[in-house]
Design an enzyme around this catalytic site. Sequence first.
Site, PDB file in Angstrom:
ATOM      1  N   HIS A 119      -9.116   8.595  11.993  1.00 22.66           N
ATOM      2  CA  HIS A 119      -8.940   7.425  12.851  1.00 22.66           C
ATOM      3  C   HIS A 119      -9.151   7.866  14.296  1.00 22.66           C
ATOM      4  CE1 HIS A 119      -6.970   5.868   9.224  1.00 22.66           C
ATOM      5  NE2 HIS A 119      -7.279   4.683   9.699  1.00 22.66           N
ATOM      6  N   TYR A 136       0.868  -1.179   0.000  1.00 21.80           N
ATOM      7  CA  TYR A 136       0.000   0.000   0.000  1.00 21.80           C
ATOM      8  C   TYR A 136       0.905   1.230   0.000  1.00 21.80           C
ATOM      9  CZ  TYR A 136      -3.653   3.103   1.987  1.00 21.80           C
ATOM     10  OH  TYR A 136      -4.545   4.108   2.234  1.00 21.80           O
ATOM     11  N   LYS A 174      -9.970  16.397  17.495  1.00 19.57           N
ATOM     12  CA  LYS A 174      -9.340  15.768  16.340  1.00 19.57           C
ATOM     13  C   LYS A 174      -9.129  16.844  15.273  1.00 19.57           C
ATOM     14  CE  LYS A 174      -8.932  11.977  15.219  1.00 19.57           C
ATOM     15  NZ  LYS A 174      -7.669  11.191  15.163  1.00 19.57           N
ATOM     16  N   ASP A 184      -7.528  13.746   9.887  1.00 19.98           N
ATOM     17  CA  ASP A 184      -7.329  12.386  10.394  1.00 19.98           C
ATOM     18  C   ASP A 184      -8.626  11.873  11.006  1.00 19.98           C
ATOM     19  OD1 ASP A 184      -6.402  10.027  11.579  1.00 19.98           O
ATOM     20  OD2 ASP A 184      -5.813  11.108  13.396  1.00 19.98           O
ATOM     21  N   TYR A 198     -11.833  -4.962   7.472  1.00 18.58           N
ATOM     22  CA  TYR A 198     -10.509  -4.658   8.043  1.00 18.58           C
ATOM     23  C   TYR A 198     -10.597  -3.553   9.086  1.00 18.58           C
ATOM     24  CZ  TYR A 198      -5.783  -2.918   8.538  1.00 18.58           C
ATOM     25  OH  TYR A 198      -4.603  -2.508   9.081  1.00 18.58           O
ATOM     26  N   HIS A 199     -11.206  -2.458   8.704  1.00 17.70           N
ATOM     27  CA  HIS A 199     -11.220  -1.284   9.571  1.00 17.70           C
ATOM     28  C   HIS A 199     -12.130  -1.476  10.774  1.00 17.70           C
ATOM     29  CE1 HIS A 199     -10.190  -0.105   5.439  1.00 17.70           C
ATOM     30  NE2 HIS A 199      -9.270   0.605   6.040  1.00 17.70           N
TER      31      HIS A 199
END
Length: 659
Positions: free
Chosen positions: A533, A4, A527, A531, A158-159
């Site tokens: 996440h 990636y 935040k 971003d 996945y996440h």
Amino acid sequence: MRTYAGHSTAEASNELYRRNLAKGQTGLSVAFDLPTQTGYDPDHVLARGEVGRVGVPVSHLGDMRRLFQDIPLDQMNTSMTINATAMWLLALYEVVAEEQGADISKLSGTTQNDIVKEYLSRGTHVFPPGPSLRLTTDMITYTVAHIPKWNPINICSYHLQEAGATPVQEIAYAMSTAIAVLDAVRDSGQVPPEKFGDVVARISFFVNAGVRFVEEMCKMRAFGRIWDKITRERYGIENEKQRRFRYGVQVNSLGLTEAQPENNVQRIVLEMLAVTLSKDARARAVQLPAWNEALGLPRPWDQQWSLRIQQVLAHESDLLEYEDIFAGSHVIEAKVEALVTDCLAEIERIQEMGGAMAAVESGYLKSQLVSAHAERRARIEAGEEKIVGVNCFEGTEPNPLTADLDTAIMTVDPANEARVVQALHEWRDNRDEGRAQDALSGLKKTAAGDGNLFAATLECARAGVTTGEWAWALRDVFGEFRAPTGVSSAPLAVAAEAGSLLAEVREKVAKTAAELGSGKLRLLVGKPGLDGHSNGAEQIAVRARDAGFEVIYQGIRLTPEQIVSAAVAEDVHCVGLSILSGSHAELVPDVLARLRRTGVDDMPVIVGGIIPSADATALREAGVAAVFTPKDFGITEIIGRIVDEIRKANQLDPLEVPA
């Protein structure tokens, strides 16, 4: 076999891709930067500090041309990790392929295009669930008709695991997303019933493989069985090949540690084996993270190491030469059956709520993930879940791989952003402005109706429209969406019995609040930037709440100005900033400067994220009270440290209560 990759500029990423292909990589996996993923041009205020950091900036057709220069797209299988703006990036890719003389119907690859997990984990969503599902539907129907070898959606469990999902949640939420998408395509009337099997055949999945080898392998077997059942029974797909569960894997990054990072190599190998060793649960494509991803951005050599791990398995070992070596195991079969039963029950629960989109809007899915993640963190802190080098076997010899930590990761030139912005302005100055505006008007008109948006998007790409302009045109019609945070509804994860660490920290919080005469201590968790996440920020917010703080958490994607305004308006005692994208060096000093300009000098600012040691030192010198990185896994201890910093900033004597 992919890595990636993408960073800085289209030119730099093109050089990296060609180098990786020469090393034996068999496909491309494009990482886009956060402004591109969230529909902002590099000169937007929210893009500040984010341009080219976690991927390549692609602002218009010229960038896409340079990204794939001298790479024949009709011979390439390209995976693009892009979601809210997936239609836009695929349109740019198609136009570049046309310019190369490629037959569009022969293009092969994947656009991630799974918006549900963006609301739950990665946070790069833009539009509300309804319009987002329409974009996905239009893109699927377009590709099935015109680019039949393309996978228009890659549903990403996945996440979900990265956000704390259990295996049951990971399977159930991914399958519920697939049901929502397939129902929408079927109900749109854009695909004749006899062609619906072609739609099902192009649905692919992107799955997480954690270090619990047996559980992960059984999870993949359960995934395949449930997909076969849903496609056969719900959609009537008789063709076994069209029902095949097609998936790729990125092995787990959540479990990579900053402490003793060399241990990440064996973790990566174990995780890869879980999705390759069993033939009935073998991935079609595998991506491996680099050993040092918990430290910062991997260098080309680190990416090469991950590629070589795959090549050793494929070409030196005999692991891929046999039929399924786990077939007939009663242990494996019992585990798979239990997963299937529990997953089908959770899928049914979500369907009763109205499906995945309704479960996103109600906050159910997010709160479940925040709760599951909080429980996992509590087990790690209690020592019930062992992580070598973190909460056991912590002694270590000096690590030669990180002896010079500042060169053990790759850094992006801070001056890169200004160059990208300048190139964007030159592009806008040199395009046919009339054609660009006409294309945007056509896009808005289509969005306001019910036509397929792909043709209007292709015209925008050809007319020189930029990423931000395309997204803003749709924002004007669809609006934006702020997803539920899941924090307020998360249950207590750590008990506060007498004598426990949390009880002691609660006592510190109460005593400090009483001394300040403020009723409750108030913590703002912010935040800044793009971003998305938010897992770490959410866990800090939940634990601070449980320790007795009043927590102000407004979710992701805020400017430094908005964070400071909220801190002043709420009269908080501390500001906690969470950044994992690498933009901390730009955004944190901005927050500090804005606080000082408001006259606030007794409000400590703490920072958490993937922050290299040199940057952490610079942040502390700039006035940050404390910096926390992944090695600081004890959340309750972090909350205790926050109280200490509040006391210090307010010139209160240190408390003897340990934390």
